[in-house]
Write a protein that holds these residues in place. Structure first.
Motif, mmCIF file in Angstrom:
data_model
loop_
_atom_site.group_PDB
_atom_site.id
_atom_site.type_symbol
_atom_site.label_atom_id
_atom_site.label_comp_id
_atom_site.label_asym_id
_atom_site.label_seq_id
_atom_site.Cartn_x
_atom_site.Cartn_y
_atom_site.Cartn_z
ATOM 1 N N GLY A 349 0.839 -1.196 0.000
ATOM 2 C CA GLY A 349 0.000 0.000 0.000
ATOM 3 C C GLY A 349 0.868 1.238 0.000
ATOM 4 O O GLY A 349 1.680 1.420 0.907
ATOM 5 N N PRO A 350 0.714 2.106 -0.997
ATOM 6 C CA PRO A 350 1.507 3.337 -0.979
ATOM 7 C C PRO A 350 1.219 4.164 0.281
ATOM 8 O O PRO A 350 0.122 4.107 0.841
ATOM 9 C CB PRO A 350 1.045 4.075 -2.240
ATOM 10 C CG PRO A 350 0.513 3.021 -3.132
ATOM 11 C CD PRO A 350 -0.086 1.990 -2.218
ATOM 12 N N SER A 351 2.221 4.911 0.692
ATOM 13 C CA SER A 351 2.143 5.666 1.940
ATOM 14 C C SER A 351 0.989 6.661 1.919
ATOM 15 O O SER A 351 0.631 7.203 0.879
ATOM 16 C CB SER A 351 3.456 6.404 2.174
ATOM 17 O OG SER A 351 4.501 5.466 2.305
ATOM 18 N N CYS A 352 0.444 6.905 3.097
ATOM 19 C CA CYS A 352 -0.776 7.711 3.207
ATOM 20 C C CYS A 352 -0.772 8.454 4.531
ATOM 21 O O CYS A 352 -0.207 7.973 5.519
ATOM 22 C CB CYS A 352 -1.982 6.769 3.124
ATOM 23 S SG CYS A 352 -3.591 7.570 3.207
ATOM 24 N N ALA A 353 -1.388 9.608 4.556
ATOM 25 C CA ALA A 353 -1.544 10.355 5.808
ATOM 26 C C ALA A 353 -2.770 11.246 5.707
ATOM 27 O O ALA A 353 -3.207 11.611 4.613
ATOM 28 C CB ALA A 353 -0.303 11.203 6.094
#
Lengths: 750, 414, 156
Positions: A349-353
């Motif tokens: 999962g690509p990074s997320c915030a």
């Protein structure tokens, strides 16, 4: 020895590896030195994390409803950390495991326990929480004794119910909760529970986080939704050093749903009402920017040479030993050169915030490994005071080290700020992740060994060229967040530094575990390489074990020795010998057996970080000579991790390490041209797929009388040498450069 | 012989890279394996997901549907009982062992130029394989094409049963290239236009472009605009060996299969021979002013922001830009840029529609990139929107297609 | 141009107003609030976004809303709940077949489509069916075992 460090040695400690190995079906256990005394207190001091966060109510809260809220500074990375910590809390408090509610790290009130990295910090986290829980129990008993009018010694606790033997009166934790008994500092005079009385630690407990993850529950930061939330995407430069030469965002602004287009220096982003609008706007924003790129990267095809030729290396002797008077004369010298490329974390999962500002507090939900460390760098990059930033941990995809998690948190903060603090969720696209994550460093290794007439190794010279494995946020002297480097007023990264042995960084496991009469291990630390790097699983051990274990095989071949026997000959440690014998036995190793041109088997051995788990592997491979493809059919592993409480936990860690290690060994190398990273997706950075995964057979050597060492990532570094040695066994050819892709295999067979 | 083998053909001596040699293989079988790859036998004689050479691959032709035969050495259902002469006759004259004519979908009109020794090497290789028992479904050809006897008459008109003759004015390299292109490689079968009625190759327009399985088989004559005359030798070599010549063209569809199964196995010497020959093929002109791969240079007067308003722009940005990039730079080096790509620059953009519809899955084995199929995902209108956007942006700005045209091509897709 | 689409997801009819070319993934996640399908690559490469459309496991990251039509959509949420998990979910829990768990939606949905058309797959068939689903944590063997157990009905 200072009392503090003494305490960590003689007191019962929560070994980090023990937690690390409890990945699926969480099982916890503690390393207990022989003779540990029942009811021993923590002589001389508290665990460092508890000392730094002494207030008990920063760790535990007991509520009237009958639940224990546990606050930890450690985060869930998908290996079951929080489940493990919940077991510890329940154990020391004498409550049912189900009563424990683990709260994610929140910098507004959770204890600061630095990074959750490797598994060293879990050891610290578990130990601190355990002492805090024991303290809490003691305080509750004190209160209960006063209430019930009985001596403390007569009290027992069963699932939070405190009673006195023979007395009818009882009181519960939940009744005492209203008296806020935990608004106190931890003391160091509280005994811990004896391991013999464990009911929860040491049993298999299903992981707390798994059911939600398997049924579509809200489990990840990616799943967070808050009222009024907008969607952000970023546009990175095409290469590390690209300059923005022209920019016209008219077309982007005209798109439906676009709320804001952000440009600060060469940081570009867009905020939209709907996610697909943000996606489309990102593409238009990419067209809106014109970049000037330059040749700034080394020649991918000659990377090993580039590392070796670097002129600004910091050279240190990691270990040296001079020959004794009885060392036999050398009759032969051999040299081998090895190479490990840049490897990506490549989280699924690509990074997320998610970031939002309210009441002048910037709140960021992030899957960072170090919420407090991220906060430090966020403060530097945004100019806000630490107190005006709150970082709350929310889970992400598996990270295996320092990936894009922290970077995207700053992205979200910058985009939220551009829309007056409205909540903005930013997820990187696949190419953002591959193009910009910090990779595991490339390494070049050269070994030169001298052999005596009887074939034994009398001298070992080892040179290693590599970069830092530690460029995490929160370090002094800079800001280690991507967007911070691209702002109009840019920040600099911290100066690269090496991690000291025995853990080590690039030099982890550079010192061979074999007993050579004379040796010199030299590290050429390269602090100015142009490709972004940081921590990735097992750090330098992967490259070093590849070189050491491949070269041991080459030497054995040179002197006509069997690879198993040759290793045994150079080892002193009986436990090391035992794992090698065990794996040979399990795999039905036939001394001197040669492969048939396509099938072969190879062995390798490692004692992780020289002080931790022993692992030996036998790889059985098949070489498709036409296609140039190595297929690993089976991996047999033997491990000695000291006392084993449940084999399943260790087996699971070993299994995961072997699969990831096989993937690195056969397939993985970050690709780049002279300007930019060209690995941008799963086709340009392939990983091992289901049909390619080997069958795995594991034998565990139980050492009930010895401390648990945990298995963590110990089985990862020995993988590539086992495969390369099997390839030699099959074909008579050596593979000295990772990964063993079809071009290398075909070239080796030419 | 494990790591090295030498094989000899009539034309030149070819040193095979060891990758093509399997332990214990005779040099005749090795030679046959190589020629079998170049002749593309596995492409047509293997049905998807079925054993190699066991037949059953479907060929949809205007005249009906053919299922390719089993050419493994199975004695009942394959060619296990065929003599050398039987095999040579099939390859050179298009006549099966039972004396029946084979349909010219089997390219014997090209194979006829092959030497007997090369043909027998192929047979030796095929006979070294494990027999597979498999009976492909019966053909269903329309009247009158179902009357095989008619093929005899067709052969008398269009088949010249002659072997390849070296041109003494040309170099050995050129002759080797001509031999590979015209006989073994049978490139002309797809790349040469066919007579409307005869369906025979129009030899005067040899390699001047044709249609294969609904895809354009481009003009590959030496014409600099209509053909590949402007490609460098390195471009051609890269294309044949890897399927991609960035800035010129990327193989997909039937040519993707040819690269995967055949041309990528060309030896260094043979690929240079092929390139040498192709450079001399008589140019076939068309009306084009700009080459397919240079269409992006045609001046256009749309502003970038008006392009972004086109209905196809959003489809591109949501479904294509993740790989092909939203500007001239593709995301990874495995994907074609939309600029200077023959498929985008061709008019009408038949292959652009075909690749969008059908995709291309791992043509080149693991590690290769794949293109998803969009046939089920987008309707004809959406695909026309996307194609028109690409043409205005990076292809021929005047090329414009409607949903009807997409539908027509969709119906020709295999 | 936004239009209103009626789609059936997990047995319930929903009305969604969005552009027809919107990838189904974002409709499921953002309009319907489902968490099962995950964004992993947007390239049809990793499988994290898989849902079942009709009878087929579909990569929703590159599947437009307009193509759904009347085909029923089933996501991870449509299989079972924490309280009443589907046999596949039960098998994954019993085997603790997840580390970070981000890919697991795709594993379970792909396995569901596999078992629907082939209720007794061999181990090789399971591995082949998952060939284009990526797992980074190295949980592959547990995932395969969980699917085998679910197929055998060997989950308590």
């Amino acid at each position: 020895m200072r009392p503090g460090s003494n305490a960590r040695r003689t007191g019962r400690t929560y070994s980090r590896r023990q937690f690390g190995q409890a990945a699926a079906g969480i099982v916890l256990f503690f390393s207990m030195r022989p003779g540990a005394i029942l009811g021993q207190s923590a002589p001389g001091g508290l665990p460092a994390d508890l000392k730094a966060n002494r207030r008990l109510d920063s760790w535990l809260r007991i509520n009237a409803e009958g639940n224990i809220e546990v606050f930890t500074g450690k985060v869930e990375l998908g290996q079951g950390n929080l489940t493990a910590l919940a077991q510890i809390a329940a154990e020391e408090l004498d409550v049912a495991f189900e009563r424990v509610r683990m709260r994610p790290v929140d910098t507004s009130h959770s204890p600061d326990e630095s990074y959750t990295a490797g598994s060293a910090s879990i050891q610290a986290g578990g130990s601190a929480l355990g002492y805090a829980a024991a303290n809490a129990r003691a305080i509750l008993l004190e209160l209960a004794a006063a209430k019930l009018g009985v001596p403390i010694g007569s009290l027992t606790v069963d699932d939070g119910v405190i009673s006195s033997s023979g007395a009818a009166n009882r009181v519960t934790y939940w009744q005492l909760a209203s008296e806020t008994p935990l608004a106190r500092n931890a003391g160091n005079d509280v005994p811990l529970k004896s391991t013999s009385k464990y009911r929860i630690v040491g049993t298999s407990v299903p992981r707390l986080d798994i059911p939600a993850k398997l049924t579509g529950g809200e489990a990840y930061v990616q799943d967070m939704r808050v009222p009024g939330m907008l969607f952000g995407r970023v546009v990175r430069p095409p290469s590390y050093g690209a300059r923005l030469s022209a920019f016209d965002d008219t077309a982007v602004k005209a798109l439906p749903g676009v709320v804001s287009v952000v440009r600060d220096g060469r940081f570009l982003g867009v905020v939209a009402r709907r996610e697909e609008q943000a996606l489309a706007a990102r593409a238009v924003l990419q067209r809106a920017a014109t970049w000037t790129t330059r040749s700034e990267l080394p020649d991918d095809a000659r990377l090993a040479h580039f590392l070796r030729a670097s002129t600004d290396a910091r050279v240190t002797t990691v270990s040296s030993r001079s020959p004794g008077p009885n060392t036999p004369q050398a009759v032969k010298t051999l040299t081998g050169n090895y190479f490990k490329p840049y490897v990506a974390h490549a989280s699924i999962g690509p990074s997320c915030a998610l970031a939002a500002v309210s009441d002048r507090i910037l709140t960021v939900w992030s899957h960072t490994q170090g919420p407090y460390q991220l906060r430090i760098d966020l403060a530097k990059a945004t100019g806000l005071a630490l107190d005006n930033i709150r970082v709350i941990h929310a889970q992400g995809s598996g990270c295996y080290g320092h990936n894009g998690a922290d970077d995207v948190a700053l992205d979200a903060a910058l985009l939220s700020r551009a829309v007056d603090g409205a909540p903005v969720k930013v997820q990187w696209m696949r190419d953002d992740e591959f193009g910009w994550e910090p990779f595991g460093s490339a390494m070049a290794m050269t070994v030169q060994a001298k052999l005596a007439g009887d074939g034994s190794i009398v001298d070992w010279q080892y040179d290693l060229w590599s970069d830092s494995f530690n460029m995490r946020p929160g370090l002094p002297g800079g800001v280690n967040l991507l967007a911070a480097w691209h702002l109009a007023q840019p920040f600099q990264a911290t100066p690269p530094s090496e991690i000291p042995l025995p853990s080590g960084g690039a030099d982890r496991n550079a010192v061979p575990y074999y007993d050579f009469p004379s040796q010199r291990i030299t590290e050429h630390f390269l602090p100015t390489l142009p490709i972004r790097v940081s921590a990735l699983r097992s750090l330098g051990a992967f490259g070093n074990a590849f070189a050491v274990e491949s070269f041991m095989d080459e030497l054995a071949e040179t002197v006509g020795a069997d690879p198993v026997e040759y290793r045994l000959r150079h080892l002193r440690d009986d436990r090391a010998k035992a794992v090698i014998r065990a794996v040979a036995d399990r795999a039905h190793w036939q001394p001197g057996a040669k492969g048939d041109g396509t099938r072969g088997r190879g062995i390798s051995f490692l004692r992780y970080e020289s002080v931790k788990t022993y692992v030996a592997l036998v790889a059985d491979i098949v070489v498709d000579r036409t296609a140039g493809v190595i297929r690993v059919e089976r991996m047999t592993a033997a491990a000695d991790a000291g006392l084993i409480v449940t084999p399943d936990g260790i087996s699971n860690q070993i299994e995961g390490s072997i699969i990831q290690g096989t993937s690195w060994a056969l397939k993985e190398a970050v690709r780049f041209d002279r300007e930019r990273i060209t690995s941008r997706d799963w086709a340009s950075y392939p990983i091992l797929s289901f049909p390619e995964v080997p069958e795995i057979d594991i034998v565990l050597l139980n050492r009930p009388d010895l401390p648990s060492l945990g298995a963590g990532e110990a089985a990862l570094p020995p993988v590539p040498a086992a495969i390369a040695n099997a390839f030699f066994n099959a074909t008579g050819k050596r593979l000295r450069d990772l990964p063993f892709g079809r071009d290398r295999v075909k070239a080796a067979l030419t | 012989m494990r790591s090295f083998c030498v094989m000899s053909t009539v034309a030149v001596t070819v040193v095979l890279s060891p990758a093509f040699c399997n332990a214990g293989e005779t040099s005749l079988v090795s030679q046959g394996r190589y020629l079998t790859q170049l002749a593309g036998c596995p492409s047509c004689h293997t049905a998807p997901g079925r054993p190699s050479f066991a037949g059953g691959y479907v060929m949809k032709l205007p005249m009906g549907t053919l299922y390719t035969p089993n050419i493994t050495p199975d004695r009942e259902t394959g060619i296990g009982t065929w003599s050398d002469d039987d095999f040579v006759r099939a390859m050179q004259q298009g006549v099966g062992r039972d004396g029946r004519h084979l349909y010219p979908a089997f390219p014997y009109t090209s194979y006829t130029l092959m030497t007997r020794s090369d043909i027998l090497a192929i047979k030796a290789y095929l006979f070294s394989l494990a027999p597979v028992h498999n009976v492909p479904p019966p053909d269903s050809m329309k009247f009158p094409y179902n009357m095989r006897s008619l093929i005899g008459g067709w052969n008398r008109l269009f088949l010249s049963d002659r072997r390849f003759q070296d041109d003494s004015h040309q170099s050995a390299q050129w002759n080797r290239g001509a031999y590979l292109v015209r006989s073994v490689g049978h490139c002309g079968e797809c790349h040469t236009p066919r007579g409307r009625l005869s369906q025979a190759m129009e030899q005067s327009k040899f390699l001047g472009g044709g249609i294969a399985d609904g895809w354009s088989a481009y003009n590959i004559t030496s014409d600099p605009i209509a053909g590949i005359g402007a490609w460098s030798s390195d471009d051609l070599k890269r294309y044949l060996l890897s399927g991609a010549a960035p800035g010129k063209g990327w193989a997909a569809g039937p040519m993707g299969l040819e690269v995967a199964n055949s041309t990528r196995y060309l030896t260094e010497e043979d690929v240079l021979s092929v390139v040498t020959y192709l450079r001399t093929v008589i140019p076939v002109r068309a009306g084009d002013k700009v080459s397919r791969s240079a269409a992006a240079e045609i001046p256009r007067n749309r502003s970038p922001s008006s392009l972004d308003q086109m209905p196809g722009a959003r489809i591109y940005d949501l479904y294509c830009a993740n790989c092909h990039g939203s500007s001239a730079v593709p995301v990874a080096d495995l994907y074609p840029s939309m600029r200077n790509e023959s498929t985008v620059g061709d008019t009408p953009p038949r292959n652009l529609v075909m690749i969008i519809l059908l995709g291309a899955l791992d043509s080149f084995g693991s590690g290769g990139a794949s293109m998803p199929s969009f046939a089920r995902k987008f309707d004809d209108r959406q695909i026309a929107d996307l194609v028109n956007y690409l043409e205005v942006q990076d292809g021929n700005p005047k090329a414009s297609i409607g949903p009807g045209q997409v539908g027509g091509w969709r119906s020709q897709a295999p | 141009m936004p239009e209103t689409f009626r789609i059936q997801v997990n047995g319930v009819e929903h009305s969604v107003t969005a552009d027809g070319d919107t990838p189904l993934l974002y409709v499921l996640r953002n309009d319907l609030g489902l968490n099962g399908p995950k964004f992993g690559c947007g390239l049809e490469q990793c499988g994290a976004c898989t849902a079942i459309v009709g009878a087929e496991a579909i990569r929703t990251c590159v599947f437009p809303l307009s193509a759904v039509g009347s085909a029923p959509v089933v996501t991870l949420e449509g299989l079972g709940t924490v309280e009443e998990p589907h046999p596949l979910q039960k098998a994954f829990i019993a085997e603790q077949a997840a580390q970070c768990g981000y890919c697991i939606n795709g594993m379970i949905m792909t396995a569901k489509a596999l078992l629907d058309r082939n209720p007794r797959p061999t181990r090789t068939e399971i591995r082949q069916a998952l060939a284009r689903n990526l797992c980074r944590c190295g949980t592959h063997l547990r995932i395969v075992r969980a699917i085998e157990n679910a197929a055998k009905g060997a989950v308590p």
